[in-house]
Design a protein around this motif. Sequence first.
Motif, PDB file in Angstrom:
ATOM      1  N   THR A 165       0.809  -1.359   0.095  1.00  0.00           N
ATOM      2  CA  THR A 165       0.053   0.046  -0.069  1.00  0.00           C
ATOM      3  C   THR A 165       0.672   1.242   0.072  1.00  0.00           C
ATOM      4  OG1 THR A 165      -0.054   0.048   2.513  1.00  0.00           O
ATOM      5  CG2 THR A 165      -1.886  -1.160   1.346  1.00  0.00           C
ATOM      6  N   ASN A 166       2.238   1.085  -0.353  1.00  0.00           N
ATOM      7  CA  ASN A 166       3.108   2.285  -0.212  1.00  0.00           C
ATOM      8  C   ASN A 166       2.631   3.213  -1.332  1.00  0.00           C
ATOM      9  OD1 ASN A 166       5.311   3.898  -0.068  1.00  0.00           O
ATOM     10  ND2 ASN A 166       6.832   2.505  -0.977  1.00  0.00           N
ATOM     11  N   THR A 167       2.630   4.554  -1.114  1.00  0.00           N
ATOM     12  CA  THR A 167       2.201   5.373  -2.114  1.00  0.00           C
ATOM     13  C   THR A 167       3.428   6.239  -2.461  1.00  0.00           C
ATOM     14  OG1 THR A 167       1.484   6.998  -0.698  1.00  0.00           O
ATOM     15  CG2 THR A 167      -0.199   5.340  -1.563  1.00  0.00           C
ATOM     16  N   THR A 168       4.690   6.031  -2.099  1.00  0.00           N
ATOM     17  CA  THR A 168       5.726   6.945  -2.403  1.00  0.00           C
ATOM     18  C   THR A 168       6.212   6.617  -3.731  1.00  0.00           C
ATOM     19  OG1 THR A 168       7.328   5.388  -1.487  1.00  0.00           O
ATOM     20  CG2 THR A 168       6.790   7.012  -0.088  1.00  0.00           C
ATOM     21  N   GLY A 169       5.983   5.594  -4.429  1.00  0.00           N
ATOM     22  CA  GLY A 169       6.017   5.272  -5.850  1.00  0.00           C
ATOM     23  C   GLY A 169       7.312   5.065  -6.196  1.00  0.00           C
ATOM     24  N   LEU A 387      26.892   9.507  -2.162  1.00  0.00           N
ATOM     25  CA  LEU A 387      26.466  10.563  -2.000  1.00  0.00           C
ATOM     26  C   LEU A 387      24.864  10.901  -2.085  1.00  0.00           C
ATOM     27  CD1 LEU A 387      27.330  13.268  -0.902  1.00  0.00           C
ATOM     28  CD2 LEU A 387      28.058  14.011  -3.092  1.00  0.00           C
ATOM     29  N   GLU A 388      24.629  10.564  -3.552  1.00  0.00           N
ATOM     30  CA  GLU A 388      23.210  10.929  -3.930  1.00  0.00           C
ATOM     31  C   GLU A 388      22.392  10.201  -3.337  1.00  0.00           C
ATOM     32  OE1 GLU A 388      22.792  13.203  -5.882  1.00  0.00           O
ATOM     33  OE2 GLU A 388      24.876  13.617  -6.520  1.00  0.00           O
ATOM     34  N   VAL A 389      22.621   8.858  -2.980  1.00  0.00           N
ATOM     35  CA  VAL A 389      21.494   8.163  -2.188  1.00  0.00           C
ATOM     36  C   VAL A 389      21.536   8.751  -0.725  1.00  0.00           C
ATOM     37  CG1 VAL A 389      21.524   5.845  -0.826  1.00  0.00           C
ATOM     38  CG2 VAL A 389      21.880   5.940  -3.013  1.00  0.00           C
ATOM     39  N   ASP A 390      22.455   9.241  -0.144  1.00  0.00           N
ATOM     40  CA  ASP A 390      22.315   9.933   1.259  1.00  0.00           C
ATOM     41  C   ASP A 390      21.415  11.259   1.022  1.00  0.00           C
ATOM     42  OD1 ASP A 390      23.688   8.070   2.705  1.00  0.00           O
ATOM     43  OD2 ASP A 390      25.640   9.350   2.456  1.00  0.00           O
ATOM     44  N   ARG A 391      21.599  12.052   0.075  1.00  0.00           N
ATOM     45  CA  ARG A 391      20.926  13.202  -0.298  1.00  0.00           C
ATOM     46  C   ARG A 391      19.514  12.888  -0.411  1.00  0.00           C
ATOM     47  NH1 ARG A 391      23.350  16.542  -5.017  1.00  0.00           N
ATOM     48  NH2 ARG A 391      24.900  16.790  -3.390  1.00  0.00           N
ATOM     49  N   TYR A 392      18.984  11.939  -1.291  1.00  0.00           N
ATOM     50  CA  TYR A 392      17.812  11.258  -1.723  1.00  0.00           C
ATOM     51  C   TYR A 392      17.243  10.986  -0.391  1.00  0.00           C
ATOM     52  CZ  TYR A 392      14.071   8.997  -3.933  1.00  0.00           C
ATOM     53  OH  TYR A 392      12.585   8.648  -4.221  1.00  0.00           O
ATOM     54  N   ARG A 393      17.785  10.033   0.375  1.00  0.00           N
ATOM     55  CA  ARG A 393      17.103   9.432   1.438  1.00  0.00           C
ATOM     56  C   ARG A 393      16.535  10.437   2.315  1.00  0.00           C
ATOM     57  NH1 ARG A 393      21.085   6.456   3.131  1.00  0.00           N
ATOM     58  NH2 ARG A 393      20.560   4.313   1.746  1.00  0.00           N
ATOM     59  N   ASN A 394      17.605  11.321   3.065  1.00  0.00           N
ATOM     60  CA  ASN A 394      17.122  12.634   3.720  1.00  0.00           C
ATOM     61  C   ASN A 394      16.089  13.399   3.326  1.00  0.00           C
ATOM     62  OD1 ASN A 394      19.270  11.913   5.411  1.00  0.00           O
ATOM     63  ND2 ASN A 394      20.889  13.132   4.387  1.00  0.00           N
ATOM     64  N   VAL A 396      13.771  12.215   1.237  1.00  0.00           N
ATOM     65  CA  VAL A 396      12.144  11.749   1.292  1.00  0.00           C
ATOM     66  C   VAL A 396      11.982  11.531   2.761  1.00  0.00           C
ATOM     67  CG1 VAL A 396      11.248   9.352   1.148  1.00  0.00           C
ATOM     68  CG2 VAL A 396      12.611  10.227  -0.659  1.00  0.00           C
ATOM     69  N   LEU A 397      12.745  11.390   3.587  1.00  0.00           N
ATOM     70  CA  LEU A 397      12.578  11.223   5.190  1.00  0.00           C
ATOM     71  C   LEU A 397      11.741  12.481   5.618  1.00  0.00           C
ATOM     72  CD1 LEU A 397      15.351   8.999   6.551  1.00  0.00           C
ATOM     73  CD2 LEU A 397      13.062   8.150   6.300  1.00  0.00           C
ATOM     74  N   ALA A 398      12.458  13.632   5.222  1.00  0.00           N
ATOM     75  CA  ALA A 398      11.940  14.957   5.721  1.00  0.00           C
ATOM     76  C   ALA A 398      10.639  15.216   5.000  1.00  0.00           C
ATOM     77  CB  ALA A 398      12.896  16.023   5.018  1.00  0.00           C
ATOM     78  N   THR A 399      10.035  14.764   3.991  1.00  0.00           N
ATOM     79  CA  THR A 399       8.897  15.053   3.430  1.00  0.00           C
ATOM     80  C   THR A 399       8.031  13.918   3.484  1.00  0.00           C
ATOM     81  OG1 THR A 399       9.659  14.070   1.170  1.00  0.00           O
ATOM     82  CG2 THR A 399       9.846  16.475   1.429  1.00  0.00           C
TER      83      THR A 399
END
Length: 584
Positions: A165-169, A387-394, A396-399
């Motif tokens: 049911t995850n909607t983050t896509g 580096l890009e994974v860390d940036r993206y993960r942060n 998504v977690l913030a939003t």
Amino acid sequence: MTLPVANTRHLFFTGKGGVGKTSLACATALRLAEDGQTVLLVSTDPASNLDEVLETPLCGQPTPVSQVPNLHALNIDPERAASAYRERMVAPYRGILPDAAIRSMEEQFSGGCTVEIAAFDAFANLLAGSVITNAYDHVIFDTAPTGHTLRLLTLPSAWSNFLSTNTTGNSCLGPLAGLEPNKQLYAAAVAELTDRDHTTVVLVARPDTSAFREAERTRIELADLGVRNLVLAVNGVFKATSPDDVIARAMEAQQAAAIEAMPRGLAALERSQTGFIPMGLVGLRALKAYLHPEQIAAPQTVPGLSVELPGGLLPLIDELEKTRHGLIMTMGKGGVGKTTVAAAIALELAQRGHNVLLSTTDPAAHVAWTLQESLPGLSVDHIDAALEVDRYRNEVLATAGAYLDAQAKAMLEEDLRSPCTEEIAVFRAFARTVDEGRDSFVILDTAPTGHTILLMDSAEAYHREVMRTQGDMPEAVRQLLPRLRDPEFTHVLIVTLAEATPVHEAERLQADLRRAQIEPYAWVIDQSLLASGTHDPALAERGRYEAPFIERVIKQDAKRSVLLPWQATPPVGLHGLEELSRGH
């Protein structure tokens, strides 16, 4: 010639497309069968030509191989299994979720992850002591599960209903969400795979530097996951018989240097070594000649080309130069030469006075090493995946994570540790790089796949429908999909070798790109012995075996095609790359 030693009941042959794993798996199975062992040979490779090699129509059940007592084979089609699984997962939501959500789910289940899991499902049933396999002394698998698949299966959230049911896509874990009933079966299969008394994994590589780098990456990845009973099979080692042939001497010297300099961890493995053979290992006669060259005469003559050989890179570069800016992407499986082709095009355009950015998303690609020298107007970059994974993960977690409870947020964090998070994160960095193509040439070695592009497209469409915060989307990301689909801005070059597996895999890549509404601009056939001018008997005959694959690309696959000869001068550094682009 020595084949890998079968000291365990299960043998897995793994390696990049075109290294010869199917040939070695078949030859090993035939040798064991000739020794009186009962053998089941299994392939789940969508590009497999196992039927053709064994001259036996195969299906999903063991089939006796004609003229070879004790040998059975089966060929599982993971694409068909993935399609059935996709429909089983999506069907319950039709008429309940919005159409955009259904399209997003369908795309999520259409990529490589679903196919890998479908393939592993087949492996698991055979590995875990099924009725089918119990009757055999040895079970040999052509194409082992990748480290990517095994990482997916070791993530706890892969078994969580949260993902359905995850909607983050942007997750690739969705394909595993419905496999909870098989959790114990898969755990048993992974345990069997990591049991060194029961299972051996054969890393197959050709004797060249890039192939050894890829094999070393696989070794480290599998060892980190507990798969440590690994052996190395070096396939296609060439010994020159024509001392006056420049190509033959160069090939022997380059291979010897690559073997001498192979990574230390790879060199420490138990090793088998098989020689270069000019014939294609298709058909039982060819396989038996491979095992018993002293008993069987040379194979029949191969028909020659019925089409004119394509030209080299310069005419293609002339066409690309007319745009004055934009994106050029080289795409293809590991080991086909896409980094070299990208560097050669970048060098030529820079020497013509253009500003060029040469970049890569492939951690195994060494564009700076390939160039070795700097040149005015030419910049070299590398997208740092970690580096890009860390940036993206942060981000998504913030939003998306800001409104979740503790349990759901923990699952989201686990989701973001999946291998496909890297794919999405790199895609966003890729968008920033592509943006520089507005007023210069951007040449990207190893681009996101068509599946990634569609996954982002469907996820963004779904986000818009459910009123997600798209106002924060960077302009470079917003413009990326239209740019990739704009034939005036983006030119995709598919790089392959004139061999069965690389051509079949390149055809699948082209179909994937077309599904993403991206039409490849040209195909580049690299490292052709037919075009090299060699007169060494073995190399010349191998060149003749390239003919049907070159014809297939010209007549069926490519709107434009380029044929690059095998180079006596290694295509490294400014001189070597100039030789490649300005040669044949």
